[in-house]
Design a protein around this motif. Structure first.
Motif, PDB file in Angstrom:
ATOM      1  N   LEU A 188      44.915  39.518  39.812  1.00 44.52           N
ATOM      2  CA  LEU A 188      43.736  39.257  39.566  1.00 44.52           C
ATOM      3  C   LEU A 188      42.621  38.364  40.910  1.00 44.52           C
ATOM      4  O   LEU A 188      41.735  38.594  41.416  1.00 44.52           O
ATOM      5  CB  LEU A 188      42.989  38.632  38.396  1.00 44.52           C
ATOM      6  N   THR A 189      43.312  37.649  40.544  1.00 44.76           N
ATOM      7  CA  THR A 189      42.874  36.479  41.788  1.00 44.76           C
ATOM      8  C   THR A 189      43.133  37.325  43.620  1.00 44.76           C
ATOM      9  O   THR A 189      41.824  36.833  44.009  1.00 44.76           O
ATOM     10  CB  THR A 189      43.832  34.873  42.210  1.00 44.76           C
ATOM     11  N   TRP A 192      40.220  39.494  43.982  1.00 42.75           N
ATOM     12  CA  TRP A 192      39.046  38.224  44.369  1.00 42.75           C
ATOM     13  C   TRP A 192      38.623  38.128  44.903  1.00 42.75           C
ATOM     14  O   TRP A 192      37.493  38.188  45.915  1.00 42.75           O
ATOM     15  CB  TRP A 192      39.009  37.635  42.896  1.00 42.75           C
ATOM     16  N   VAL A 328      38.255  43.846  28.199  1.00 44.60           N
ATOM     17  CA  VAL A 328      38.725  43.359  29.466  1.00 44.60           C
ATOM     18  C   VAL A 328      38.446  43.403  30.654  1.00 44.60           C
ATOM     19  O   VAL A 328      37.730  42.974  31.637  1.00 44.60           O
ATOM     20  CB  VAL A 328      39.760  42.642  28.846  1.00 44.60           C
ATOM     21  N   VAL A 332      36.039  42.145  33.398  1.00 46.59           N
ATOM     22  CA  VAL A 332      36.121  42.704  34.946  1.00 46.59           C
ATOM     23  C   VAL A 332      35.489  43.141  35.761  1.00 46.59           C
ATOM     24  O   VAL A 332      35.214  43.018  37.044  1.00 46.59           O
ATOM     25  CB  VAL A 332      37.535  42.995  35.157  1.00 46.59           C
ATOM     26  N   GLU A 333      35.566  44.377  35.706  1.00 45.72           N
ATOM     27  CA  GLU A 333      34.946  45.323  36.379  1.00 45.72           C
ATOM     28  C   GLU A 333      33.253  45.298  36.405  1.00 45.72           C
ATOM     29  O   GLU A 333      32.547  45.071  37.350  1.00 45.72           O
ATOM     30  CB  GLU A 333      34.899  46.529  35.949  1.00 45.72           C
ATOM     31  N   LEU A 336      32.492  39.896  36.169  1.00 48.74           N
ATOM     32  CA  LEU A 336      32.944  39.516  37.356  1.00 48.74           C
ATOM     33  C   LEU A 336      33.026  40.134  38.246  1.00 48.74           C
ATOM     34  O   LEU A 336      33.295  39.552  39.857  1.00 48.74           O
ATOM     35  CB  LEU A 336      34.406  39.172  37.124  1.00 48.74           C
ATOM     36  N   ILE A 338      35.066  42.364  39.443  1.00 48.91           N
ATOM     37  CA  ILE A 338      36.590  42.315  41.111  1.00 48.91           C
ATOM     38  C   ILE A 338      37.212  43.636  40.639  1.00 48.91           C
ATOM     39  O   ILE A 338      36.971  44.328  39.568  1.00 48.91           O
ATOM     40  CB  ILE A 338      37.464  41.372  39.866  1.00 48.91           C
ATOM     41  N   ASP A 340      39.966  45.326  40.196  1.00 47.10           N
ATOM     42  CA  ASP A 340      41.358  45.340  39.900  1.00 47.10           C
ATOM     43  C   ASP A 340      41.683  46.837  39.605  1.00 47.10           C
ATOM     44  O   ASP A 340      41.417  47.527  38.770  1.00 47.10           O
ATOM     45  CB  ASP A 340      41.373  43.892  38.841  1.00 47.10           C
ATOM     46  N   PHE A 345      45.487  42.609  35.411  1.00 48.42           N
ATOM     47  CA  PHE A 345      44.642  41.871  34.558  1.00 48.42           C
ATOM     48  C   PHE A 345      44.954  42.575  33.160  1.00 48.42           C
ATOM     49  O   PHE A 345      45.272  41.341  32.199  1.00 48.42           O
ATOM     50  CB  PHE A 345      44.062  41.060  35.391  1.00 48.42           C
ATOM     51  N   SER A 350      45.498  39.272  30.506  1.00 45.50           N
ATOM     52  CA  SER A 350      45.610  38.438  29.888  1.00 45.50           C
ATOM     53  C   SER A 350      46.697  39.000  28.360  1.00 45.50           C
ATOM     54  O   SER A 350      46.437  38.667  27.325  1.00 45.50           O
ATOM     55  CB  SER A 350      43.818  39.968  28.845  1.00 45.50           C
TER      56      SER A 350
END
Length: 469
Positions: A188-189, A192, A328, A332-333, A336, A338, A340, A345, A350
Motif C-alpha cells: 500500500l505504501t 501510494w 477496505v 483505498v480506491e 485514499l 491509491i 492497489d 492491502f 488489513s
C-alpha cells in the motif's frame, strides 16, 4: 506371528536422537517446498489481474523476487534478524554470518525462514504492477530481504522486544501480521508513493475500472496459494516429535496440529463466503475476484493464531476477513485514491491486522488484557516501521527519477519497454494490433460483425459507447 515384528527396537540414545531429528527435518523440508510452490500461485494470481501488456513484467518480478531476495536473505537478512533480536531482546550472542556457517540442520531452518521472507516480498509486486520500473522494484526487494523484513522478524520470532512485550509477547503463529500484514502495508505504501496508473482516475476524482486480462489465471493462482497455505500454517507446527528430559519420545507441535489444520480450513471457507456476501450486498452480484481474494483474506486472518483458535473463532475471523475485503478495497480506491492493483492491502494488510488483533478474543482460554496490549503494540510497531522504511526507499528512488516508467512506456506496456517481449505476440504489440484480421480481438476472441477494430484495447477489453467493458 505379527507379534514377532512388534518387538520394541533397542535403540541407543544417539539413535533415538537421530531418528527424531531426521523426522522433524523431513517434515520441515516438505512443507518448505510446499510454501515455495506458493510463488506459482502468486505469479498466476497477479498475472491474471494485470493487463495483457504487463504479464511478462509481472512474471519476471515474481522470478527475480525469489532469486534476488533469497540470496540477500542468506547473505545479510538472516544475520540482521539475529542481531535485532539479540539487541532489542535484552542482549546475548548473535552472528551476522550465522546462516553462512549454520550446518545442515541450520540451513534447513534458514530455508524455512527464507520462504516466509520471500512471501512478504512478492506481495508488494502486485500493488505496484503496471507502472513501477523493474530496477525500482528490485532495489526495494533487495532492501526488504536484507533489512526491512529481518527487522520485523528480529523484533518477534528472533526473540526481540515484541517477543516479551506486556509480559506475554506478541502472538503470531505463522506470520499473519509479520509476513502478510507487513507485505500488505508495504504494498500500500509503495502504491501510494508511485501514484495511480494512467487513466485510473478522472479529473473529478472518480475511479475507472481497469480489468485484469484473465480471471482464469487469477482463480488458478488463488487455489494454488490456498494449497500452499497448508504448508504455511500447518507446516509451522514444525516439531513432529520431541524427546523429554526423561528420554521419552513424544509428539511435539504435532500435539495440536489438528487444530491448526481445522482452523485454517474453516477460515479459508468463511473468507470466500464473507466476501461473496458483502459483494452481493453492495452490488447485487457476486464478484469472482472478490470471492477469490476473500478466500485468501480468510487464510491471512487465521494465520496469526491457528494453533489456539476455537472452531467458531476460526469461522468468525474468516468471515470478518473476507467481509472487510470489498469495504477496505473501496476505501483505498475511492477515498485514499491509491491504486492497489492486486488488492494486496485488503487481502494481506488489513486482514493480517484483523487476525492479529482478534487473537485474544477468539482463542481458547480467557481473554487477557496483557495479550490485547501485546497484539496492539505488535501491529502498531510493525506497521509503523514498514511504512517509514518503504516510504524512505521509494522516496529516494523518486528523487533520483528511478521510481516510475515514463507515460509512453506505461501506455506501450512494461513487457515491451522493460523486457522487449510480448506475452501474446500473436494478438498485440503494446497498444497496437499486429494481426491483420480486424475481426480478431486482443484476448483471442472475435469481434461482433460491424464493431470497429479501433475500439479494442490491448489488455483484452473493449470500449463500447465510451465506457470500458
Amino acid at each position: 506371528m505379527v507379534g514377532e515384528f512388534l518387538v520394541p527396537l533397542q535403540l541407543s540414545d544417539a539413535e533415538i536422537q537421530a531418528m527424531v531429528e531426521g523426522i522433524n527435518l523431513l517434515w520441515v523440508l516438505v512443507v518448505t517446498f510446499l510454501i515455495f510452490f506458493m510463488h506459482a500461485g502468486f505469479a498466476m494470481l497477479e498475472a491474471g489481474q494485470v493487463r495483457s501488456k504487463n504479464v511478462a513484467n509481472q512474471l519476471t518480478k515474481n522470478l527475480l523476487t525469489w532469486s534476488v531476495g533469497v540470496t540477500m536473505f542468506f547473505l545479510i537478512g538472516a544475520g540482521v534478524s539475529s542481531m535485532v533480536g539479540s539487541i532489542t531482546g535484552g542482549g546475548g550472542e548473535y552472528s551476522l554470518v550465522g546462516a553462512l556457517t549454520a550446518g545442515s540442520a541450520g540451513w534447513v531452518s534458514w530455508l524455512f525462514g527464507a520462504v516466509f521472507a520471500m512471501t512478504a516480498a512478492t506481495i508488494v509486486s502486485g500493488a505496484v504492477a503496471g507502472r513501477a520500473k523493474l530496477r525500482a522494484y528490485m532495489t526495494y526487494t533487495i532492501l526488504l530481504a536484507a533489512v526491512i523484513y529481518p527487522v520485523v522478524t528480529g523484533l518477534t520470532w528472533a526473540g526481540g522486544f515484541l517477543a516479551s512485550v506486556a509480559g506475554v509477547g506478541f502472538h503470531d503463529f505463522a506470520g499473519g501480521m509479520i509476513v502478510h500484514g507487513m507485505g500488505g502495508v508495504a504494498g500500500l505504501t509503495a502504491a501510494w508513493m508511485l501514484g495511480p496508473r494512467l487513466e485510473r482516475y478522472n479529473a473529478d476524482g472518480s475511479a475507472n475500472v481497469i480489468p485484469g486480462h484473465s480471471i482464469t489465471f487469477a482463480v488458478l493462482g488463488t487455489l494454488v496459494l490456498a494449497f500452499g497455505w497448508y504448508g504455511f500454517n500447518v507446516g509451522t507446527a514444525a516439531s513432529v516429535l520431541t524427546i523429554t528430559d526423561a528420554g521419552v519420545v513424544e509428539l511435539g507441535a504435532f500435539s495440536y496440529v489438528g487444530r491448526v489444520a481445522m482452523a485454517t480450513t474453516l477460515a479459508m471457507a468463511m473468507g470466500a463466503i464473507g466476501a461473496s456476501a458483502m459483494s452481493l450486498l453492495q452490488t447485487g452480484k457476486v464478484d469472482t475476484l472478490y470471492v477469490a481474494n476473500g478466500l485468501l483474506a480468510g487464510l491471512v486472518g487465521i494465520t496469526a493464531f491457528p494453533d489456539t483458535a476455537t472452531w467458531w473463532g476460526a469461522m468468525v475471523v474468516g468471515l470478518l476477513a473476507g467481509g472487510q475485503l470489498p469495504i477496505v478495497f473501496g476505501f483505498v480506491e475511492k477515498r485514499l485514491k491509491i491504486d492497489d492493483v492486486c488488492a494486496v492491502f485488503p487481502v494481506h494488510g488489513s486482514a493480517g491486522m484483523l487476525g492479529a488483533l482478534a487473537y485474544p478474543f477468539l482463542s481458547v482460554g480467557a481473554i487477557s488484557t496483557s495479550a490485547i496490549v501485546a497484539q496492539v503494540a505488535g501491529v502498531a510497531l510493525i506497521t509503523g516501521w514498514t511504512v517509514v522504511a518503504t516510504a524512505t526507499v521509494f522516496g529516494v528512488l523518486k528523487a533520483l527519477g528511478q521510481m516510475r516508467v515514463t507515460p509512453e512506456h506505461e501506455r506501450e506496456g512494461l513487457d515491451i519497454s522493460e523486457h522487449g517481449v510480448e506475452t501474446y505476440p500473436e494478438f498485440s504489440d503494446g497498444d497496437e494490433m499486429t494481426v491483420p484480421d480486424s475481426s480478431v480481438s486482443t484476448d483471442g476472441g472475435f469481434v461482433p460483425e460491424g464493431q470497429p477494430s479501433s475500439e479494442l484495447r490491448s489488455d483484452g477489453g473493449r470500449v463500447l459507447g465510451g465506457e470500458e467493458k
